[in-house]
Motif scaffolding. Structure first.
Motif, short mmCIF file in Angstrom:
data_model
loop_
_atom_site.label_atom_id
_atom_site.label_comp_id
_atom_site.label_asym_id
_atom_site.label_seq_id
_atom_site.Cartn_x
_atom_site.Cartn_y
_atom_site.Cartn_z
N ALA A 149 0.85 -1.19 0.00
CA ALA A 149 0.00 0.00 0.00
C ALA A 149 0.88 1.24 0.00
O ALA A 149 1.66 1.45 0.93
N GLY A 150 0.79 2.05 -1.05
CA GLY A 150 1.59 3.26 -1.12
C GLY A 150 3.03 2.99 -1.47
O GLY A 150 3.89 3.84 -1.24
N THR A 151 3.35 1.83 -2.00
CA THR A 151 4.70 1.49 -2.43
C THR A 151 4.61 0.45 -3.54
O THR A 151 3.60 -0.26 -3.66
N ARG A 152 5.64 0.37 -4.36
CA ARG A 152 5.70 -0.63 -5.42
C ARG A 152 6.88 -1.58 -5.23
O ARG A 152 7.18 -2.37 -6.14
N ASP A 153 7.55 -1.51 -4.10
CA ASP A 153 8.75 -2.32 -3.85
C ASP A 153 8.49 -3.31 -2.71
O ASP A 153 8.10 -2.89 -1.63
N ASN A 164 -1.35 5.47 -5.40
CA ASN A 164 -1.94 6.54 -6.18
C ASN A 164 -1.19 6.64 -7.51
O ASN A 164 -0.15 6.02 -7.70
N ASP A 165 -1.72 7.42 -8.42
CA ASP A 165 -1.08 7.61 -9.73
C ASP A 165 0.04 8.64 -9.57
O ASP A 165 -0.14 9.83 -9.84
N ASP A 166 1.20 8.19 -9.13
CA ASP A 166 2.30 9.09 -8.78
C ASP A 166 2.79 9.91 -9.97
O ASP A 166 3.13 11.09 -9.82
N PRO A 297 -8.72 5.83 0.51
CA PRO A 297 -9.06 4.78 -0.48
C PRO A 297 -7.93 3.79 -0.73
O PRO A 297 -8.19 2.61 -0.97
N VAL A 298 -6.67 4.26 -0.70
CA VAL A 298 -5.55 3.34 -0.87
C VAL A 298 -5.56 2.29 0.24
O VAL A 298 -5.43 1.08 -0.01
N LEU A 319 -2.66 -4.61 -9.68
CA LEU A 319 -2.25 -3.21 -9.48
C LEU A 319 -3.49 -2.34 -9.53
O LEU A 319 -4.24 -2.36 -10.50
N HIS A 320 -3.70 -1.56 -8.46
CA HIS A 320 -4.84 -0.64 -8.39
C HIS A 320 -4.32 0.77 -8.20
O HIS A 320 -3.61 1.06 -7.23
N LEU A 321 -4.66 1.67 -9.15
CA LEU A 321 -4.23 3.06 -9.07
C LEU A 321 -5.38 3.93 -8.59
O LEU A 321 -6.48 3.91 -9.16
N VAL A 322 -5.12 4.72 -7.54
CA VAL A 322 -6.11 5.67 -7.02
C VAL A 322 -5.81 7.04 -7.61
O VAL A 322 -4.66 7.50 -7.56
#
Length: 338
Positions: A149-153, A164-166, A297-298, A319-322
């Protein structure tokens, strides 16, 4: 609400939600086959009735502890507050109890947070924010369901990722500064793939405006101290930038202090944008323009993914983008003209 001392039952929840008792049971078990609308109806009914599952009996029948390990990078970062609220709401509605661990604090005292959480026999893990324990998380994913949550690593085939859509968030923040008339725009970068995406969004907007995307890039990190040091280097230059996009709100507060120490006014001399839209940005005295990355929401979606993965560990990674939005406040304005 029910009256008297009687506790609400599954039957009460089913009647309130307009569904069968068996469907309520499927929601409690985290069955991934239940539609989102029907699951939401059941969760809403549970909340309205104050229904609490018998966690001990359910855990024994499913050979589970009904606990979820939640690993935070740094508990002092206010970015986690709204995300944890969303996560905890979803987990508790499904009868799951979160156990929190602070990776930064544990690292300082020589404790591995992931191993500590696994030792508690948690049923799954939610990793919140970029952490240094990538290897331990990779190993843990072979034992229990893991959601980021809030990371991709780390990015693994069997992990769910909710962020989120960074790229878009950073690009739109930079475009806001460009629209105000700024041409000397800096970015304080952060770590991991999240930092790389925000940097890419910044570069995309700057390059599209015909400007040099590398001219004002400094490593700022996630801390106030890192933001201060990076901003001070930038704002001390003869060709100092007139606007700064920080990696997060905490680094932006450091940049705000750097500007003040150098005798620069915000936003008259330098505009400033943070990221995360935490309560720090909303303090009236600070009134920081910031990218809202949908923290609640994340967290809520990360909780739903974990519940579904507990029911079906073999699910492919998702993968879910907020979506993001820019909250414009008092720290951005057109550049001062000579």
């Amino acid at each position: 609400m029910t009256t008297g001392a009687r506790q609400p039952t599954i039957r009460d929840v089913a009647m309130r939600a307009g569904v069968s008792k068996s469907l309520v049971s499927l929601v409690l078990q985290g069955d991934g086959g239940v539609s989102g609308a029907r699951r939401d109806a059941v969760l809403t009914a549970m909340a309205e009735l104050g229904y609490r599952p018998n966690s001990r009996a359910r855990a024994l029948s499913l050979n589970r502890t009904d606990t979820v390990g939640v690993l935070l990078n740094d508990l002092s970062n206010p970015w986690f507050v709204d995300l944890l609220a969303g996560l905890a709401t979803t987990l508790r509605s499904s009868g799951l109890a979160p156990i929190l661990a602070d990776s930064l604090t544990d690292h300082r005292i020589g404790v591995g947070s992931v191993e500590m959480l696994l030792a508690q026999d948690v049923d799954g893990l939610v990793i919140v924010g970029t952490t240094t324990e990538v290897d331990a998380i990779t190993a843990a994913a072979e034992r229990v369901p893991v959601v980021l949550a809030g990371t991709r690593d780390p990015e693994l085939p069997n992990l769910d990722i909710v962020v989120n859509d960074d790229f878009t968030g950073a690009r739109e923040a930079t475009e806001h500064l460009l629209a105000l008339g700024h041409t000397r725009i800096a970015h304080l970068t952060g770590p991991g793939q999240i930092g790389a995406l925000r940097l890419a969004g910044f570069r995309s907007a700057v390059a599209a405006a015909g400007l040099d995307p590398e001219r004002y890039v400094e490593t700022g990190g996630m801390s106030e101290e890192g933001g201060y040091a990076a901003a001070r280097r930038l704002l001390s230059r003869p060709d100092r930038p007139t606007a700064v996009l920080a990696f997060n709100d905490v680094a932006a507060i450091g940049a705000l202090s750097a500007a003040d120490d150098l005798g620069l006014l915000v936003p008259e001399d330098v505009s400033l944008i943070g990221y995360d839209n935490t309560h720090l940005a909303r303090i009236r005295h600070i009134s920081l323009t910031s990218v809202d990355n949908g923290n609640f929401p994340v967290g809520a979606q990360a909780g739903r993914y974990l519940v579904e993965r507990l029911a079906d560990p073999g699910l492919p990674g998702r993968l879910h983008l907020v979506p993001t939005s820019l909250e414009v406040r008092a720290t951005t304005a057109p550049p001062r003209r000579a």
